[in-house]
Design a protein around this motif. Structure first.
Motif, PDB file in Angstrom:
ATOM      1  N   ASP A  17       0.820  -1.202   0.000  1.00 33.80           N
ATOM      2  CA  ASP A  17       0.000   0.000   0.000  1.00 33.80           C
ATOM      3  C   ASP A  17       0.859   1.260   0.000  1.00 33.80           C
TER       4      ASP A  17
ATOM      5  N   GLN B  37       2.379   2.080  -3.378  1.00 32.69           N
ATOM      6  CA  GLN B  37       1.431   2.568  -4.372  1.00 32.69           C
ATOM      7  C   GLN B  37       0.804   3.904  -3.976  1.00 32.69           C
TER       8      GLN B  37
ATOM      9  N   ARG C 208       8.595   5.102  -0.670  1.00 31.53           N
ATOM     10  CA  ARG C 208       7.991   4.348  -1.780  1.00 31.53           C
ATOM     11  C   ARG C 208       9.027   3.499  -2.488  1.00 31.53           C
TER      12      ARG C 208
ATOM     13  N   THR D 257       8.906  -0.503  -2.628  1.00 34.55           N
ATOM     14  CA  THR D 257       8.892  -1.178  -3.924  1.00 34.55           C
ATOM     15  C   THR D 257      10.041  -2.171  -4.033  1.00 34.55           C
TER      16      THR D 257
ATOM     17  N   ALA E  82       0.410  -1.728 -11.355  1.00 31.74           N
ATOM     18  CA  ALA E  82      -0.212  -0.685 -10.543  1.00 31.74           C
ATOM     19  C   ALA E  82       0.775   0.441 -10.245  1.00 31.74           C
ATOM     20  N   ILE E  83       2.037   0.097  -9.990  1.00 28.88           N
ATOM     21  CA  ILE E  83       3.057   1.112  -9.727  1.00 28.88           C
ATOM     22  C   ILE E  83       3.274   1.975 -10.968  1.00 28.88           C
TER      23      ILE E  83
ATOM     24  N   ARG F  39       0.240   4.328 -11.722  1.00 28.99           N
ATOM     25  CA  ARG F  39       0.152   5.490 -10.836  1.00 28.99           C
ATOM     26  C   ARG F  39       1.205   6.527 -11.211  1.00 28.99           C
TER      27      ARG F  39
END
Length: 87
Positions: A13, A16, A25, A29, A78-79, A82
């Protein structure tokens, strides 16, 4: 074991989220990628390298490896999505 699930989900979470700082982040990651790649490589090693296992057991490990790979690709998608919306 439950705290590991919470840690893993929290890192996913945070990686992202736009509200978390960039270094956090990046760390999250990298951590998630590290965990996924260890799991994927371990499962595929069980399928293709270790001998003496039955075909059924190899099939189970192969399916688990494919599911882990699909989850990792979904996380990366998803990364990237975004970051594209951000620019």
């Amino acid at each position: 074991m439950m705290w590991l699930d919470l840690l893993f989900q929290g890192c996913m979470d945070a990686a992202q989220s736009e509200q978390v700082s960039k270094p956090v982040r990046v760390f999250c990651t990298a951590f998630i990628s590290f965990v996924f790649l260890i799991a994927i490589s371990g499962l595929f090693l069980l399928v293709f390298v270790i001998e003496g296992q039955g075909l059924f057991r190899r099939g189970i490990f192969l399916v688990m490896g494919i599911i882990a790979l699909a989850g990792y690709l979904q996380f990366l998608k998803a990364i990237v999505r975004r970051r594209r919306k951000k620019t």
